[in-house]
Design an enzyme around this catalytic site. Structure first.
Site, PDB file in Angstrom:
ATOM      1  N   CYS A 162       2.988  -2.427  -4.085  1.00 21.55           N
ATOM      2  CA  CYS A 162       1.545  -2.099  -2.694  1.00 21.55           C
ATOM      3  C   CYS A 162       1.209  -2.623  -1.950  1.00 21.55           C
ATOM      4  CB  CYS A 162       0.933  -2.036  -3.606  1.00 21.55           C
ATOM      5  SG  CYS A 162       0.797  -3.656  -5.100  1.00 21.55           S
TER       6      CYS A 162
ATOM      7  N   HIS B 236      -2.916  -5.161  -7.420  1.00 19.90           N
ATOM      8  CA  HIS B 236      -3.221  -3.976  -6.770  1.00 19.90           C
ATOM      9  C   HIS B 236      -4.078  -4.232  -5.411  1.00 19.90           C
ATOM     10  CE1 HIS B 236      -1.701   0.318  -5.458  1.00 19.90           C
ATOM     11  NE2 HIS B 236      -2.617   0.990  -4.737  1.00 19.90           N
TER      12      HIS B 236
ATOM     13  N   HIS C 105      -2.010   4.224   0.321  1.00 24.61           N
ATOM     14  CA  HIS C 105      -1.166   2.639  -0.777  1.00 24.61           C
ATOM     15  C   HIS C 105      -0.744   3.108  -0.942  1.00 24.61           C
ATOM     16  CE1 HIS C 105      -3.751   3.869  -4.642  1.00 24.61           C
ATOM     17  NE2 HIS C 105      -3.568   4.754  -3.522  1.00 24.61           N
TER      18      HIS C 105
END
Length: 412
Positions: A329, A374, A386
């Site tokens: 991420c 994240h 993402h």
């Protein structure tokens, strides 16, 4: 937007509130409350953070008592207690003070935006700083409808009607319990159950800040990550609690100057990226495949969002930074912005202090959306792009609040 944070580091939230200093970035959400033209800010902006305070661990004294109990239990001799000794012991127990409530002097601001902190208990006195909504402070004393408080680097007075004091439930609700992965840990497995034999749910990197959802299992902490909720060993994380805190006038001025400098730097980086884009080829080949991608074009957040969206469908790779062959991420966000001349850290936790904060209702394409462990890039229409998980790869997700948002950072 800006918010400052009190970070309580302890085995439990009910630690004694003794202030020291440390840095951290946190979150807060506005809660409607009472407003006053003179004492409460009229702006609807939520102010967001960068500084934290660490509180003492109340467990230290408990551990000493526990060790003493163990030592007594190991002694096979039974102590002889005379009637005089018993009476003296009973009198001592009766005179012992009751255990102090660690939340008794904790004040939580309940206003639309902020309440002014003044040098004296008067609306005519100098404004020293601002105590933002849901901010935490320590009450020093009460003076004629005012509280003298300390929050962050500011000590001053606020009207008592704008803060709630001694409410443990409120304090817990506005704080965020955090597990920070130890810096020397490269990757840490998150498991479906509190056991090293349990299935691996996912992995997190060193220094990642994870939202804690349960601490009831000895030696393990339940945390939230992109794949869901799972357990990490308590040996590899540091537990703390984050609260919003006050900002002095000087700190506000420094923050605004820093944000302006960051905006100018971002504009310059975007300009260079646009120049580079105009000179480069309109497409580049994907390594190992036939797909082609447009080179970065433009100099704003929308250009970032458009560029990032091209890589949907490519793989997720833990620790990776390749937009084509795989990234995690933070590696995905870092590599996208690198194409626009912006250097970002390869850490979801560290990205929470990059750029400057904006509220979710002010989001624009290109903004970085930070979650527990994240990060993603906002592309508009309540959608993010993402590097999600190994099973789903790089993808779009909507709505963006599919899990709690900790911070939104603007680079351009």
């Amino acid at each position: 937007m800006y918010k400052k944070a009190l970070r309580l580091t302890a085995c439990g939230l009910a630690s004694a509130l003794l202030i020291t200093g440390s840095n951290a970035t946190t979150y807060a959400a506005p809660v409607a409350g009472v407003t006053s033209a003179m004492e409460v800010g009229a702006s609807n902006d939520t102010l967001v953070a960068g500084f934290s305070l660490t509180f003492s661990n109340y467990m230290a004294s408990s551990e000493l008592v526990a060790k003493a109990n163990v030592a007594t239990a190991q002694n096979n001799e039974t102590p002889v207690v005379t009637e005089g000794d018993a009476a003296q012991q009973e009198t001592a127990e009766e005179t012992q003070p009751a255990e102090e409530d660690p939340f008794a002097n904790v004040a939580i601001a309940q206003v639309d935006n902020y309440v002014n902190i003044r040098s004296e208990a008067s609306e005519d006195s100098e404004v020293l700083g601002k105590l933002y909504n849901n901010s935490a402070a320590t009450v020093q004393q009460t003076v004629d409808g005012w509280y003298q408080i300390t929050s962050g680097t500011v000590t001053g007075y606020v009207k008592s009607e704008y803060v709630v004091v001694g409410d443990e439930e409120l304090a817990r609700s506005v704080g965020r319990r955090v597990a920070t992965v130890n810096e020397d840990t490269v990757t840490l497995f998150v498991r479906t159950e509190p056991s090293t034999d349990a299935k691996k749910l996912g992995m997190v990197a060193g220094q990642d800040d994870l939202t804690v959802t349960d601490e009831s299992v000895d030696g393990w902490v339940k945390v939230s990550i992109e794949e869901g909720e799972g357990y990490v060993s308590a040996d590899y994380v540091t537990l703390s609690t984050e609260f919003v805190q006050a900002e002095s006038k000087e700190e506000e001025a420094a923050r605004l100057a820093k944000e302006e400098a960051e905006r100018k730097a971002a504009e310059e980086a975007a300009k260079k990226a646009a120049e580079k884009s105009s000179k480069s080829s309109s497409s580049s080949s994907k390594s190992g495949g036939t797909s082609t991608y447009n080179a970065p074009s433009g100099s704003d957040g929308a250009a970032v969002a458009n560029f990032a969206s091209q890589f949907v469908g490519n793989p997720y790779v833990a620790g990776g930074t390749s937009l084509t062959n795989g990234a995690d991420c933070s590696g995905f966000v870092m590599s996208v912005y690198a194409q626009f001349g912006v250097s970002l850290p390869h850490s979801s936790g560290a990205m929470r202090s990059c750029g400057y904060e904006v509220s979710t209702d002010q989001m624009q394409p290109g903004d970085i959306v930070c979650y527990s462990g994240h990060v993603a890039i906002y592309v508009g229409n309540n959608t993010i792009v993402h590097a999600s998980t190994p099973s789903s790869g790089i993808k779009f997700t909507s709505p963006i609040d599919y899990k709690p948002i900790l911070s939104v950072r603007r680079i351009f």
